[in-house]
Design an enzyme around this catalytic site. Sequence first.
Site, PDB file in Angstrom:
ATOM      1  N   TYR A  47       0.819  -1.216   0.000  1.00  0.00           N
ATOM      2  CA  TYR A  47       0.000   0.000   0.000  1.00  0.00           C
ATOM      3  C   TYR A  47       0.854   1.267   0.000  1.00  0.00           C
ATOM      4  CZ  TYR A  47      -3.747  -3.143   1.614  1.00  0.00           C
ATOM      5  OH  TYR A  47      -4.652  -4.167   1.754  1.00  0.00           O
ATOM      6  N   HIS A 105       0.365 -11.607   2.056  1.00  0.00           N
ATOM      7  CA  HIS A 105      -0.648 -10.846   1.323  1.00  0.00           C
ATOM      8  C   HIS A 105      -1.298 -11.674   0.204  1.00  0.00           C
ATOM      9  CE1 HIS A 105      -1.644  -6.388   0.225  1.00  0.00           C
ATOM     10  NE2 HIS A 105      -2.683  -7.177   0.076  1.00  0.00           N
TER      11      HIS A 105
END
Length: 274
Positions: A47, A105
């Site tokens: 991110y 992730h």
Amino acid sequence: METIATQGIDIPRLGLGTFGMTGAEAQAAVENAASLGYRHFDTATMYENEDAVGAGIAATGLPREDVFITTKVWHTHLAPNLMQGVFEQSLEKLGTDYVDLYMVHWPTPDMDLAATLEAIIRLKERGLIRAMGVCNFPLALMRKAMDEIGAPLAALQVEYHPFLSQATLLDYVQKKGMAMTAYCPVAKGTSSEDATLVAIGQKHGVGGAQIALAWLLDQKGVVAIPKAASPKNQQANFSALNVRLDDEDRAAIGALPKNKRLVNPAFAPVWDTE
């Protein structure tokens, strides 16, 4: 706020997702969310906002033990020698000595899953993380991670909302005493436009998006992390904690089509079919 106890941690059931927010916007979002009562903040190396999230948490002045921080390692850094470096960077950017939940992730076909999970277990043994989890794992990989390798996973994070079934995975994690964290819980805003959810929302005095969240939070072991930058939307989402659905509401939501997957990158695994 209600929490889910798993693997020695208590996960607040409503958190703030931060994907797509960086810099001042991300920091302000975290600060405002904390002022409303949010204590769970979800970020990731990918991110590129761990520094802003960390700055926002620091600005709140909250004791570290009162805040739950989740971050994740990207699929290009799953090798143990690479993970160590990016994890240390995550800690530095977040401005913390430990992470409450550290997650893979995305899986990759060529990863050495046992080595990856063992590397995360070592971080836990060193007190650098409190618990470990995975994201976007289908059932076969969950079984490999838990039943074959024996990893002490606390949570599975997947796309989950009223238009996508995760019944198979939810049944598995519930039996394991884990949490399931729902990302994209309001289906990228489409929940606020769905006629069924809007109608149920009118009955409860909230919007369709809040009904989507209430539906998730109505289920055992489910955590929701809606992204919301504006104070208005953060407050609206927080109000979902007070919505109590009835059997008629559940039946109507259950009847919605459940095959709308919104996140499906080229490197995604083969998904389970419900």
